[in-house]
Design a protein around this motif. Structure first.
Motif, PDB file in Angstrom:
ATOM      1  N   UNK A  31       0.821  -1.215   0.000  1.00 19.93           N
ATOM      2  CA  UNK A  31       0.000   0.000   0.000  1.00 19.93           C
ATOM      3  C   UNK A  31       0.856   1.267   0.000  1.00 19.93           C
ATOM      4  N   UNK A  32       1.912   1.254  -0.785  1.00 21.05           N
ATOM      5  CA  UNK A  32       2.805   2.404  -0.930  1.00 21.05           C
ATOM      6  C   UNK A  32       2.080   3.479  -1.735  1.00 21.05           C
ATOM      7  N   UNK A  33       1.843   4.606  -1.126  1.00 22.58           N
ATOM      8  CA  UNK A  33       1.184   5.711  -1.820  1.00 22.58           C
ATOM      9  C   UNK A  33       1.417   7.014  -1.054  1.00 22.58           C
ATOM     10  N   UNK A  34       2.673   7.495  -1.033  1.00 23.29           N
ATOM     11  CA  UNK A  34       2.948   8.736  -0.319  1.00 23.29           C
ATOM     12  C   UNK A  34       2.187   9.906  -0.952  1.00 23.29           C
ATOM     13  N   UNK A  35       1.886  10.936  -0.172  1.00 22.55           N
ATOM     14  CA  UNK A  35       1.186  12.101  -0.726  1.00 22.55           C
ATOM     15  C   UNK A  35       1.986  12.734  -1.867  1.00 22.55           C
ATOM     16  N   UNK A  36       1.289  13.228  -2.857  1.00 25.52           N
ATOM     17  CA  UNK A  36       1.934  13.825  -4.032  1.00 25.52           C
ATOM     18  C   UNK A  36       2.900  14.945  -3.641  1.00 25.52           C
ATOM     19  N   UNK A  37       2.547  15.728  -2.625  1.00 23.59           N
ATOM     20  CA  UNK A  37       3.418  16.835  -2.225  1.00 23.59           C
ATOM     21  C   UNK A  37       4.716  16.354  -1.579  1.00 23.59           C
ATOM     22  N   UNK A  38       4.794  15.077  -1.249  1.00 28.08           N
ATOM     23  CA  UNK A  38       6.013  14.507  -0.684  1.00 28.08           C
ATOM     24  C   UNK A  38       6.751  13.628  -1.680  1.00 28.08           C
ATOM     25  N   UNK A  39       6.431  13.777  -2.955  1.00 30.17           N
ATOM     26  CA  UNK A  39       7.098  13.020  -4.013  1.00 30.17           C
ATOM     27  C   UNK A  39       7.782  13.987  -4.973  1.00 30.17           C
ATOM     28  N   UNK A  40       8.870  13.530  -5.556  1.00 30.10           N
ATOM     29  CA  UNK A  40       9.634  14.350  -6.497  1.00 30.10           C
ATOM     30  C   UNK A  40      10.111  13.479  -7.648  1.00 30.10           C
ATOM     31  N   UNK A  41       9.888  13.957  -8.860  1.00 29.68           N
ATOM     32  CA  UNK A  41      10.408  13.319 -10.069  1.00 29.68           C
ATOM     33  C   UNK A  41      11.579  14.165 -10.541  1.00 29.68           C
ATOM     34  N   UNK A  42      12.788  13.631 -10.420  1.00 32.15           N
ATOM     35  CA  UNK A  42      13.985  14.369 -10.840  1.00 32.15           C
ATOM     36  C   UNK A  42      14.336  14.161 -12.302  1.00 32.15           C
ATOM     37  N   UNK A  43      13.497  13.432 -13.026  1.00 34.74           N
ATOM     38  CA  UNK A  43      13.731  13.218 -14.445  1.00 34.74           C
ATOM     39  C   UNK A  43      15.108  12.567 -14.628  1.00 34.74           C
ATOM     40  N   UNK A  44      15.873  13.046 -15.571  1.00 37.06           N
ATOM     41  CA  UNK A  44      17.207  12.485 -15.836  1.00 37.06           C
ATOM     42  C   UNK A  44      18.304  13.349 -15.242  1.00 37.06           C
ATOM     43  N   UNK A  45      17.963  14.290 -14.408  1.00 38.09           N
ATOM     44  CA  UNK A  45      18.925  15.264 -13.897  1.00 38.09           C
ATOM     45  C   UNK A  45      20.044  14.688 -13.034  1.00 38.09           C
ATOM     46  N   UNK A  46      19.832  13.612 -12.257  1.00 33.22           N
ATOM     47  CA  UNK A  46      20.899  13.181 -11.341  1.00 33.22           C
ATOM     48  C   UNK A  46      22.260  12.954 -11.987  1.00 33.22           C
ATOM     49  N   UNK A  47      22.327  12.227 -13.067  1.00 31.60           N
ATOM     50  CA  UNK A  47      23.636  11.956 -13.671  1.00 31.60           C
ATOM     51  C   UNK A  47      24.239  13.217 -14.278  1.00 31.60           C
TER      52      UNK A  47
END
Length: 170
Positions: A31-47
């Motif tokens: 039942x993993x479903x953190x609130x949207x405001x606590x999620x981040x999509x970093x796209x391909x930026x990390x590398x």
């Protein structure tokens, strides 16, 4: 569908509840479903961020903090999030990792000390800005400034709230 870096801020209690759900469910549903405001999509930026910092010769302590911010640690057992059919990283072979609240606080502090504008100027001045990223067209400066900014803010808020950060590629 592209595989991108995902992060979620969660409490230790939330992680325990998800682990218990996985253990009690006949099919391992956490039942993993953190609130949207606590999620981040970093796209391909990390590398790209890491590569820019390496090219600008960011010191090892701060470079390690950036890597931990996007790689996490394997010290926290997240096998229940990595198990099919409910694996959170179902588009990749990577597994979820996490940083505990103490590590989040350390990483947040060090990210706050990184002058990403100076790093990107150094990369541009070296003439190597075009080497950042794979298939990225144009100058990635604004892209990287934006993504580093939200990463730093994300960690600052997680540290302020004493939360863990769970990371995966999806």
């Amino acid at each position: 569908m592209a595989v991108t870096q995902q992060l979620a801020r969660v409490s230790a209690d939330y992680l325990v509840a998800c682990r218990q759900s996985a253990e009690q469910s006949p099919d391992g549903d956490h039942h993993w479903d953190p609130p949207a405001e606590d999620c981040l999509d970093l796209d391909w930026a990390p590398s790209m961020l890491e590569q820019a910092c390496e090219l600008a010769r960011l010191d090892a302590v701060h470079l390690d903090a950036l890597r931990r911010a996007t790689d996490g640690d394997t010290d926290i057992d997240l096998d229940f999030l990595n198990a099919n059919p409910h694996a959170i990283a179902f588009f990749s072979n990577s597994v979820a990792t996490a940083l505990d609240p103490d590590a989040v606080a350390r990483v947040s502090k060090l990210l706050g000390e990184i002058d990403i504008r100076a790093i990107l100027h150094a990369v541009r001045d070296s003439g190597k800005v075009s080497t950042l990223g794979y298939g990225f067209t144009g100058d990635p400066t604004e892209y990287l400034l934006g993504h580093f900014g939200v990463l730093r803010t994300f960690y600052a808020e997680a540290a302020r709230r004493d939360l863990l950060v769970v990371l995966w590629w999806d």
